[in-house]
Design an enzyme around this catalytic site. Structure first.
Site, mmCIF file in Angstrom:
data_model
loop_
_atom_site.group_PDB
_atom_site.id
_atom_site.type_symbol
_atom_site.label_atom_id
_atom_site.label_comp_id
_atom_site.label_asym_id
_atom_site.label_seq_id
_atom_site.Cartn_x
_atom_site.Cartn_y
_atom_site.Cartn_z
ATOM 1 N N LYS A 1 -14.861 -14.587 18.908
ATOM 2 C CA LYS A 1 -14.672 -14.497 17.460
ATOM 3 C C LYS A 1 -15.927 -15.128 16.869
ATOM 4 C CE LYS A 1 -12.993 -16.195 13.887
ATOM 5 N NZ LYS A 1 -13.944 -16.719 12.898
ATOM 6 N N GLY B 1 -14.781 -27.033 17.578
ATOM 7 C CA GLY B 1 -14.817 -27.112 16.121
ATOM 8 C C GLY B 1 -13.975 -28.260 15.605
ATOM 9 N N GLY C 1 -8.736 -26.751 12.891
ATOM 10 C CA GLY C 1 -8.854 -25.424 13.508
ATOM 11 C C GLY C 1 -8.304 -25.404 14.922
ATOM 12 N N GLY C 2 -8.690 -26.410 15.699
ATOM 13 C CA GLY C 2 -8.255 -26.460 17.094
ATOM 14 C C GLY C 2 -6.744 -26.627 17.208
ATOM 15 N N GLU D 1 -12.109 -28.338 21.890
ATOM 16 C CA GLU D 1 -12.872 -29.592 21.778
ATOM 17 C C GLU D 1 -12.996 -29.833 20.279
ATOM 18 O OE1 GLU D 1 -15.484 -31.519 20.429
ATOM 19 O OE2 GLU D 1 -17.114 -30.546 21.545
ATOM 20 N N CYS E 1 -20.990 -33.276 17.965
ATOM 21 C CA CYS E 1 -19.624 -33.733 18.276
ATOM 22 C C CYS E 1 -19.651 -35.165 18.771
ATOM 23 C CB CYS E 1 -18.996 -32.906 19.397
ATOM 24 S SG CYS E 1 -19.373 -31.180 19.369
ATOM 25 N N GLU F 1 -13.091 -38.902 11.475
ATOM 26 C CA GLU F 1 -14.459 -38.423 11.634
ATOM 27 C C GLU F 1 -15.004 -37.891 10.305
ATOM 28 O OE1 GLU F 1 -14.900 -35.197 14.435
ATOM 29 O OE2 GLU F 1 -17.091 -35.194 14.248
#
Lengths: 497, 497
Positions: A149, A206, A210-211, A230, A267, A358
């Site tokens: 995607k 991401g 989203g995850g 992740e 990240c 974060e």
């Protein structure tokens, strides 16, 4: 170019991918590795148009992009080599003992791809963690077709990378369905893919939101499927007293450099630094302020990232007890990200869960503690992290055993006197960590072991030698490491002995 | 003895287990292996009272229980030995290249236990898949404390096994919280455990309904945790034409023996046999009928299992097109399980999803097909299985490539001319399969690789040698296999070279 792929077209791509799967899974490990080297060659051959496209779409500088391209090529090559070495997808053989009661059968275990893997790339690594990035290379190595995607932040870059993979597919004579990209600027396209019965696994890099949404989708399917997401972390750095005493200025400079590297868009960006109240603290903070003040703001990946940075930073700065220590060039225009460092006392950090969130970008929070108990409580309160770092002298390690032991519970990678930005591609890398850093701490998304996310063991019992996959045959024609009757060996199995 | 453990008491056990975790995780692989051998010794030392308790609670015969006890002891010993061999929890070391730009760090990856593991044992293996069974041994090997939710079918057997483990814990000087059993005859106790924040993984062997309920609980937690649930399957057996032609009577005898072994109470019981309409089919069915008719009914594990068997069998027999071929001694009394074999045409099987459901017990369904397309369609329609079996001559294999390829998609273990009952404990065993055979096809619950379910990688970057876990030290004091700079070796790392 950036038009959304229709659901009907996605259905078609999935059908092609499934057909490709049934062919591709019959290739042996050497053939797969050779195809992956072909992909690496095609990516390497992409000229200045790739760098130009990525520069235009991500604001990342040329040198960084050249480095990331080399890293991406290296990922394909090193994962391919791991297949041939035979030390990632373990081969296990236990030979028969017909004289035992009951007779012991011959058992031989290899790995097979899970099926179609859907990859959601990240915006911050348009090459290494996107269309032709680590998740795609891992899934292909595991024997799976991939549907990416495309990240809406860099569609042209993605198209070039997708083209390189498709060229390699054609040159290798493999079915075209082995790789495809799907474009969608809404959640629906991804949702359709993750919910589709033909899809058997998901790779994602991401945000937490989203995850987690994809994790929930994957778990709720009639047939749940594995997902490795992740989702980042604040990567705490603990600067211990002796090190602070001996190297305050040096640590401040190194921390500032790591925090602002790539406009803080990693990240593994060290978003929190924990340090004792100590006579040298002011010196450390003074140098840190100087370094941050002197950082030139730079443009972030895209407007969305920059908007989120400014918003999340403002939320953190508005919390009780948070004081701005340094701010690079005040408020910046456009999608620039200006580095900011703030400080807060450990007691206030412990009382406010928001301070552990974060802030994606060059934002650092210095947390000062009065005693070791506070530092330990702080470590205990942290959620799962990709990394944790100790800046310490040997004697600090000895006097902070409990703290260090706790940090091993909280992260996937533990650093000593270094900074977490810079994720090496090698066997010993762990990129992933306890939830919410990733959805499954038993896997990594960087290094050859990342392949394991997309493969499952398959045992053959009493199967005729000539009908076994090559890696299981008596003669060991692929000359790989195998565990035979409990012992690692590259020797063939000779029943005449 | 069989009183439910209170929620308050479970809280206390979890606190003790977490304390034990923090101590136990510091033990090195050799110390852990030595403790596991101690557990094996204690189980071995359990005398006739263990067999007597299990016989009374499970109706399993003495010889079977003696064998299962030996198997359980072997599990603890072989998983312990796998720890020392170093080929399950992979050790990866990539040494530094300080001269590179940027400098390449030293990275060393080991594995660490996930935390407290909750184990739900099965009723059909009161030793090998219950309190001191494979899940418990795997979790302990991975470095995790274990809390077993005792199976209500065999509480006294469980208490003896739990006592053996606790004795070993005491003799080894390990914290008592390392192992505990919890009793609960309702879903609430298990639900509380799986939902508890201190619990980090779950092992389960049992029914689909039970496994799926726990999977959903684990996925819905604020911090989702991994669960490995092995939920059984119908383990299809494909008897191909040449084999049928050459060995109809022999295959019928072997199938009947496997189907009725242990009153059909194995996860790998071959519940479905697929066979072509062929002149020899009647011969096969005739011998199969004789064998089943002559099978003496035997008592099943407990009343619940036997009730479910008779109920589920009746549902299958009531489906359209299903004909009883053979029934051992008609209706049986009490909790006896009488063997039954029925037959149905492939066309009817394909039209009725219910016919693919597992009937736990000695029930076999013979599905007859008219052409290869039907056989392939049948394989395609099957959900994930623990095993699939081919009874075939070499020339059958050649003429059934598509069917075989499809079956590799459907199972964890593929057998040639054998029967799936009898699960060998060895490296090459795969016990687990695509959903719904298990919740995660990437893992096995039998063999040393089962340990991987409960461990996660942890990388140390630039860490001082003396502060590293033993398995990562330069000298390789544990003398285990390690992947150093991509090469498997047992050699120490010598920087003077």
């Amino acid at each position: 170019m950036s038009e959304n792929t229709s659901i009907q077209a996605i259905e078609g791509l999935l059908t092609l991918a499934q057909e490709a799967f049934l062919t591709y899974k019959r290739s042996n490990l050497k053939q797969r590795a050779s195809f992956m080297h072909q992909v690496a060659d095609e990516i390497e051959a992409l000229g200045p148009e790739l760098i130009a496209a990525a520069q235009a779409e991500t604001n990342l500088p040329e040198a960084r992009l050249m480095g990331e391209k080399a890293r991406t090529v290296f990922q394909w090559r090193s994962y391919a080599d791991a297949l041939i070495a035979g030390n990632v997808l373990d081969i296990r053989i236990d030979t028969a003992t017909p004289t035992r009661t009951p007779p012991k059968p011959d058992l031989r275990k290899t790995c097979t791809g899970l099926g179609i893997v859907v990859v959601f790339g990240a915006s911050n690594f348009p090459f290494a963690f996107s269309t032709a990035g680590g998740d795609t290379a891992s899934a292909i190595a595991a024997g799976c077709p991939v549907i990416v995607k495309t990240h809406p932040g860099h569609p042209n870059t993605s198209a070039l990378m997708a083209g390189a993979i498709s060229t390699a597919v054609q040159k290798a004579g493999l079915p075209i369905g082995l790789f495809a990209e799907v474009r969608s600027d809404s959640f629906e396209g991804g949702q359709f893919l993750v919910s589709h019965p033909l899809v058997k696994a998901v790779g994602f890099t991401g945000s937490f939101a989203g995850g987690k949404a994809l994790y929930d989708l994957a778990a709720k399917r009639p047939e749940p499927i594995p997902i490795f997401a992740e989702m980042g972390s604040v990567n705490p750095v603990f600067l211990l007293p002796k090190k602070l005493e001996n190297a305050a200025a040096e640590m401040a400079k190194q921390y500032a450099a790591s925090l602002t590297l790539g406009v803080g868009q990693f990240c593994t960006n060290p978003g929190i630094l924990v340090v004792p109240n100590h006579p040298e603290l002011q010196h450390f903070l003074h140098v840190l302020k100087q370094e941050i003040d002197n950082t030139a703001p730079a443009r972030m990946l895209h407007q969305g990232i920059s908007d989120a940075y400014h918003k999340n930073k403002a939320v953190l700065l508005a919390q009780s007890g948070v004081k701005v220590l340094a701010m690079a060039e005040g408020v910046s225009a456009g999608n620039h990200g200006s580095a900011v460092v703030a400080s807060v006392k450990a007691s206030q950090f412990l009382a406010n869960e928001k301070l552990g969130h974060e802030v994606f970008g060059p934002f650092g929070l210095v947390v000062t503690y009065d005693n070791l108990e506070e530092a330990v409580a702080l470590a205990q309160t942290l959620p799962g992290q990709l990394t944790a770092t100790l800046l310490a002298e040997q004697q600090d390690l000895e006097s902070h055993q409990t703290l260090i032991e706790l940090l091993t519970e909280k992260c996937g990678r533990l650093l000593f006197n270094g900074f977490p930005t810079g994720v090496e591609i090698c066997y010993a890398m762990q990129h992933g960590g306890p939830y919410p850093a990733s959805t499954d701490s038993r896997f990594t998304s960087v290094g050859p072991d990342a392949i394991r996310r997309f493969a499952r063991p398959l045992s053959y019992q009493n199967w005729p030698d000539e009908s076994l996959p090559d890696e299981l045959k008596n003669a060991n024609p692929l000359e790989i490491w195998r565990t035979v009757n409990g012992e690692l060996t590259k020797e063939p199995i000779d029943f005449r002995l």
